[in-house]
Enzyme design. Structure first.
Site, PDB file in Angstrom:
ATOM      1  N   GLY A   1     -22.466  -7.999  -5.763  1.00  0.00           N
ATOM      2  CA  GLY A   1     -22.681  -6.980  -4.620  1.00  0.00           C
ATOM      3  C   GLY A   1     -21.982  -7.265  -3.304  1.00  0.00           C
ATOM      4  O   GLY A   1     -21.378  -8.589  -3.043  1.00  0.00           O
ATOM      5  N   CYS A   2     -21.859  -6.357  -2.394  1.00  0.00           N
ATOM      6  CA  CYS A   2     -21.056  -6.863  -1.162  1.00  0.00           C
ATOM      7  C   CYS A   2     -21.849  -7.624  -0.301  1.00  0.00           C
ATOM      8  O   CYS A   2     -21.189  -8.572   0.261  1.00  0.00           O
ATOM      9  CB  CYS A   2     -20.914  -5.216  -0.471  1.00  0.00           C
ATOM     10  SG  CYS A   2     -22.178  -4.176  -0.189  1.00  0.00           S
TER      11      CYS A   2
END
Lengths: 340, 340, 340, 340
Positions: free
Chosen positions: C145-146
């Site tokens: 994920g970011c």
């Protein structure tokens, strides 16, 4: 105790702004709140900036408790029945929507694509642009759209005085996103709006017939306007740049004289020769107008700035309500904005 | 006629906001306006949103005409002489700058890098956070910085009650660009700010000692705080997210009780369990606090939102002025914001 | 002719970014495009910036034509079946979604609230953070994920080296709105985002377990992290500010040595002692890390900036794809961003 | 090894964009960097997005090392001497500034307020709008301004074909803030730009004579244009809305035929009947044109969108450089933009 005011459509941006203004109004109070899909929800959930109020929104057909004045901030087509009922009950009705802005039902139909539901009632309504139309004594007021407000204030005096020609007018306007209303749509997502500009409704926007009709009713001369609105990445504010060909021999001083005659006493319209910025008016009920003459082409270039939710909607509605109820025109309104 | 107020530093954002608030105040009026480099210019040129006012700014050393109250919104280091003179003349002085926020001159010197010019006077000043410090009767009030306001309102009750440990506190905060003041600099150009975020002053920002000192003076317990401010692309608004380790056995209900005791009667502080957004408070004098407990790590996470120019500067200054002059605490202020 | 790549979920932001990167990739080409609700629409209608392409999106279950590599950019829960089928057909699968980031199905269930549909397959997946996890030779890659990307790159080397304590870590992060995906919702309307900031998912965001697990798998030490993401008004960019307590005797030079060991050869990670701005990395596959030591509290403060759609999603996916297919790690990617 | 290119004025936005494009160009390389006040500073300090480069900027009068091509991105008035020297040394010169855009020195003097320093050289320059002016074989190219690029691409074919009348043209245009250059000024501070729009240079902007002259030189017909630029709160992007009166009997299909003839083979200009958004072109060298006919008034309304720093400056400069050096017109450029 103030004048008892009902707000229909209190969940939207214009509705929230009406509540904000009326709550702070020295002689008016919100006696009833209603909305369509948000009925049953507390006001503070929809408008947290209003201080977490627990006042609940009623449904549109709930008993409004005989308000003295009713503000309608509903989508077009939704005001007719309600306005008629409220008027029948003796309430003054101020409609911020589009249903009662035209006197001619044919124009409504041509613009909105369906016959007007109450064509016979249209002549009962006054167009609520109080600097140019007398609203005192009216009981039904149709508040202009945001683009027509900024444009008509800039254009009507020039057309009416003959200072400019009525054909070949170009209105190129910019609006913040709140002008598109609060409903959630792809076109107004942050990802679709920030860091971008676009024209929309080119040649087809419904405010063009409205502004042509407004100028026509005010001046007796119907202008031919090309109108292009643009969406710009900001919350509030509207700027209209109006181009019109000068009549022979007309110069800047003449234009300023025309505006001085038109707005000398108006508390909310200021005209100068400087280019106004929308942030100078955001939060206020002002319309700032900057006037220029383009000598090489003989063109008047007039830039008009308003807060689309105040002078372009809720503020103008309150201004009209003040006048029809005999209050001071500026009661509860301010010429002072927010900045930065 | 209201209480006659002078505003020194009227050209900046906080100064403009003071004028906006005092102009609308029912019991106060602006009797004198002064600024440094903008002396001689009309107010309306500096703050066009204030309605094009032609009131002229005086120089800082001009005769202020014996105001009853003086607001100073000047860069740090610039208030000392002026504050002393004004106080000597009998005026109540409310300083929005940094010069009088510390009681201890050594702390001032350690923080601002030069000895305090009037160290002996520091104990005459009251720290103007009226929800936590009594300012009634004071004649000199030092209004807190924006970050210390949001942080101290969130943190001090928890530290003071023993609900959280005083060491290992992290304050991570976000501010709109108006917090950097109005002077033109490369770091606050649109091109440097829009579509970007950055931390700044990591470990060195002067508001860290101020918030540690504020909590210490209010509670008797000095916390150890790591503080990182961030610049975000918006005009107004400040959000502080405060992390503190819970004392043994303390849960969310305990925290809410602590806040209820602290702010039960406060008109401008609201505490809940929802995450506040800065736009819910922009334009108002509110501080909205959202309280969370992170169970896995035993951490209190408290989010505090203010308008940096109102509760974080000019609004809080007016709130203090109301209290020291015996007016209603909320006179001329509003818990209602602007949105959108 | 390049490696034939299929993009599933091509209608979203990450999907569009994948197409942009692969179209410009010297050794890869888009051979198939698919999406859920946008199936049947031309790519250029969904992503007009991609040059008005008339390539049409297929439905997710259409024949993908045996791609050599498949990128999945789908909502969580949607990748399982598809990934299994693609892998069975011999394709390398790079999943940008959340379904295959955890090795432990119990952690998935605790985080996402439902049992993992293919728990037995989870150990087949490599966590695609190539600076810290070797992905060469893998056939199934789960792209982080970011928030975990920015955080783990900052935190894992410090935890793994013992330079900081593993408990009491605070991660306070800011993201542009594209991180919330493209679907239209009230919370990401321009009117809800511009000129405001908010914390969200306080204590409950699903990226916290992911970053704890990532650090644990990389270093063997499981940190305890408090994580608060914030939404800020910008399109792209993500900044994580990480706070961790320094082990005894550790100073800034030690931290820099740790990072130098970790990232000396990494083409996309740069570590310095300056505070990075997100606009320095937007458009690039870079992660910029700024390292600070807060002496008074003995805290490491590390600021990590990425473009959430590039290094935080599509760029990292391409970086992994390059490595698993034996291409140069940086093929088709750039360390150079856009600014302003 | 590619064509050796020098960039003068590398510290500004257009200069930085030139470096970004040339660094990624397959057949060109930056051999020399120079600037005025930023001489001596490393490129990566001025343009951190360019990857932290340590290449140093030289002073403008340093030995440029005989580049094959020189790009000048300097304020007006600063290019003359330098351009002459470079041309004398055999370099191809591509000037992004305003000094060489007019063929007629009198027009330069009327527009810029001082006599042209090298009036005799003006006819050596080709106006670098390659879709409408042949630049092959040229050794000195004057790249158009950003507003003239978007406007002339929209207007010249219509005027040249007689589809519209040449008088009474209105150009109303919107630009992102990067169009104002990088120097720090009050008017482009975040606090002055965000959440606001304004018109500027009403009737006096220097791009009006340039666009009239460009259309005149391309078509032989000199139009009379009223031009109003507006500043909008975004970093990049420019939208020009062009209004011209249709010749008798001309309709939308005729306009589309005209554009098809003009741009059928052009890789970077696309014409359609949809309203383009600036974010569809930002980052690309595209010009997107949307064509409308306003039937009631007989007006062509043409909306033209570019990235002001790419097609409006550095990208167009590289496009010209490609053509004069015999490279593919699109080398190092892309029709694909960034979004969101």
């Amino acid at each position: 105790m103030g004048i008892r005011a009902a707000v229909f459509g209190a969940s939207g941006y214009a509705g929230g702004e009406l509540v904000r203004l009326i709550d702070a109004h020295p002689s008016m109070e919100v006696s009833h709140l209603a909305a369509h899909s948000a009925a049953g929800r507390p006001l503070g959930e929809l408008h947290p900036h209003l201080g977490g109020s627990h006042r609940q929104l009623q449904s549109l057909d709930a008993d409004a408790g005989s308000p003295e004045i009713a503000f309608l901030a509903l989508p077009h087509g939704a005001s007719g029945e309600l306005a008629a009922d409220l008027a029948a009950s003796g309430a003054i009705v101020v409609d911020l929507g589009a249903d009662h802005r035209f006197a001619d039902p044919a124009l409504f139909e041509a613009t909105y694509g369906s016959p007007h539901p109450h064509p016979g009632s249209l002549t009962d309504w006054v167009y609520g642009l109080p600097e140019l139309v007398s609203v005192a004594g009216a009981t039904r007021v149709a508040v202009p759209g945001c683009y027509p407000t900024a444009t008509t204030l800039a254009l009507a005096p020039l057309v009416g005085s003959g200072a400019v020609l009525s054909d070949g007018v170009v209105v190129d306007a910019l609006s913040g996103v709140s002008g598109a209303g609060r409903s959630t749509k792809e076109a107004t997502a942050f990802g679709a709006v920030a860091e971008s500009v676009r024209a929309y409704g080119v040649g087809t926007h419904r405010h063009r017939p409205e502004m042509e009709d407004a100028v026509s009713r005010i001046t007796g001369i119907r202008p031919a306007i090309v109108f292009t609105p643009h969406l710009v990445p900001m919350q509030r504010g509207l700027l209209a740049t109006v181009y019109a060909r000068l009549a022979d021999g007309v110069g800047l001083a003449d234009l300023m004289d025309v505006y001085s005659d038109a707005y000398g006493e108006a508390p909310f319209v200021s005209v100068g020769t400087e280019s106004p910025q929308t942030r100078w008016v955001v939060g206020s009920n002002k319309c700032l107008i900057g006037v220029f003459v383009d000598e090489p082409t003989g063109t008047a270039v007039v830039v008009s700035a308003i807060d689309n939710l105040v002078k372009g909607a809720a503020g103008q509605a309150v201004q009209c309500a003040n006048l029809v109820t005999g209050l001071d025109e500026a009661a509860g309104l301010t010429p002072v904005g927010w900045m930065p």
